[in-house]
Write an enzyme that holds these catalytic residues in place. Structure first.
Site, PDB file in Angstrom:
ATOM      1  N   ASN A   1       0.891  -1.162   0.000  1.00  0.00           N
ATOM      2  CA  ASN A   1       0.000   0.000   0.000  1.00  0.00           C
ATOM      3  C   ASN A   1       0.926   1.208   0.000  1.00  0.00           C
ATOM      4  OD1 ASN A   1      -1.755   2.084   0.355  1.00  0.00           O
ATOM      5  ND2 ASN A   1      -2.922   1.137   2.023  1.00  0.00           N
TER       6      ASN A   1
ATOM      7  N   ALA B   1      -0.231   7.625  -0.679  1.00  0.00           N
ATOM      8  CA  ALA B   1      -0.228   8.744  -1.645  1.00  0.00           C
ATOM      9  C   ALA B   1       0.832   8.572  -2.736  1.00  0.00           C
ATOM     10  CB  ALA B   1      -0.018  10.057  -0.902  1.00  0.00           C
TER      11      ALA B   1
ATOM     12  N   GLU C   1      -1.150  -4.892  -4.903  1.00  0.00           N
ATOM     13  CA  GLU C   1      -1.396  -3.530  -4.400  1.00  0.00           C
ATOM     14  C   GLU C   1      -2.678  -3.537  -3.559  1.00  0.00           C
ATOM     15  OE1 GLU C   1      -2.285  -0.825  -7.604  1.00  0.00           O
ATOM     16  OE2 GLU C   1      -2.119   0.947  -6.321  1.00  0.00           O
TER      17      GLU C   1
ATOM     18  N   HIS D   1      -5.364  -0.981  -1.331  1.00  0.00           N
ATOM     19  CA  HIS D   1      -5.844   0.300  -0.806  1.00  0.00           C
ATOM     20  C   HIS D   1      -6.994  -0.001   0.131  1.00  0.00           C
ATOM     21  CE1 HIS D   1      -3.399   2.696  -3.426  1.00  0.00           C
ATOM     22  NE2 HIS D   1      -3.768   1.928  -4.430  1.00  0.00           N
TER      23      HIS D   1
HETATM   24  C1  DHK Z   1      -4.088   5.443   1.472  1.00  0.00           C
HETATM   25  C2  DHK Z   1      -3.660   6.712   1.339  1.00  0.00           C
HETATM   26  O1  DHK Z   1      -2.890   7.265   2.262  1.00  0.00           O
HETATM   27  C3  DHK Z   1      -4.100   7.575   0.220  1.00  0.00           C
HETATM   28  O2  DHK Z   1      -3.129   8.526  -0.138  1.00  0.00           O
HETATM   29  C4  DHK Z   1      -4.532   6.766  -0.990  1.00  0.00           C
HETATM   30  C5  DHK Z   1      -4.827   4.733   0.418  1.00  0.00           C
HETATM   31  C6  DHK Z   1      -5.500   5.667  -0.575  1.00  0.00           C
HETATM   32  C7  DHK Z   1      -5.755   3.670   0.984  1.00  0.00           C
HETATM   33  O3  DHK Z   1      -6.954   3.700   0.752  1.00  0.00           O
HETATM   34  O4  DHK Z   1      -5.246   2.777   1.673  1.00  0.00           O
HETATM   35  O5  DHK Z   1      -5.126   7.633  -1.921  1.00  0.00           O
END
Ligand code: DHK
Length: 157
Positions: free
Chosen positions: A86, A89, A110, A112
């Site tokens: 992950n 950003a 990956e 999120h």
């Molecule tokens: C986590 C982050 O810090 C964001 O910058 C991403 C991601 C999304 C997540 O959903 O784990 O845009």
């Protein structure tokens, strides 16, 4: 006849690297309506236990620094059996992380936590997605254990 590996058999002695990028050290406190209330330490415990139950180990690392993540991905080329990432950003900005992942010949997934496609437009593109085996997005912290299962299924083929 070759013996088929089962969950009780050791699939690999190399750990699966679980890499988390910037601001994920504040999970649990950070925008809980988006990321939930589970801390990174709890996610790492969950993935470690899930890995142990499947006969593998997880090496969990977090950094707020792009270069450190690049170094760990490079290290994973020889030290890991797979990578869960992950990049937070940096997913949306980092060509360096894209290039490091492109050099891997082990499976990478990956993750999120949030559904980036339901959020601001600048989150809709990930430089990571085109150089990994698959993407798990929007399923909360469960995404990490799903990613581990996907890696194990791939390396036991
Ligand atoms: C986590 C982050 O810090 C964001 O910058 C991403 C991601 C999304 C997540 O959903 O784990 O845009």
């Amino acid at each position: 006849m070759a013996k088929k590996s089962t969950s009780a058999t050791k699939v690999t002695s190399k750990p699966v690297y679980v890499l988390n990028g910037p601001n994920l050290n504040l999970l649990g406190l950070r925008e809980p309506e988006i990321y939930g209330r589970t801390s990174l330490a709890d996610i790492e415990k969950m993935v470690t236990a899930h890995a142990k139950a499947r006969g593998v180990t997880a090496l969990c690392l977090q950094s707020n620094h792009e270069g450190e993540l690049v170094t760990w991905i490079q290290e994973a080329r020889s030290m890991a059996s797979g990578v869960i990432i992950n990049a937070a950003a940096y997913s949306h900005t980092s060509i360096a992380i894209h290039d490091a992942l492109a050099m891997l010949d082990i499976p990478a997934v990956e993750v999120h936590i949030s559904n980036i496609y339901k959020r601001e437009e600048f989150r809709h593109h990930s430089h990571v997605s085109s150089v990994v085996k698959g993407v798990i997005c929007g399923l909360g912290v469960q995404g990490y254990t799903l990613a581990l299962d996907a890696i194990l299924a791939d390396i036991s083929k």
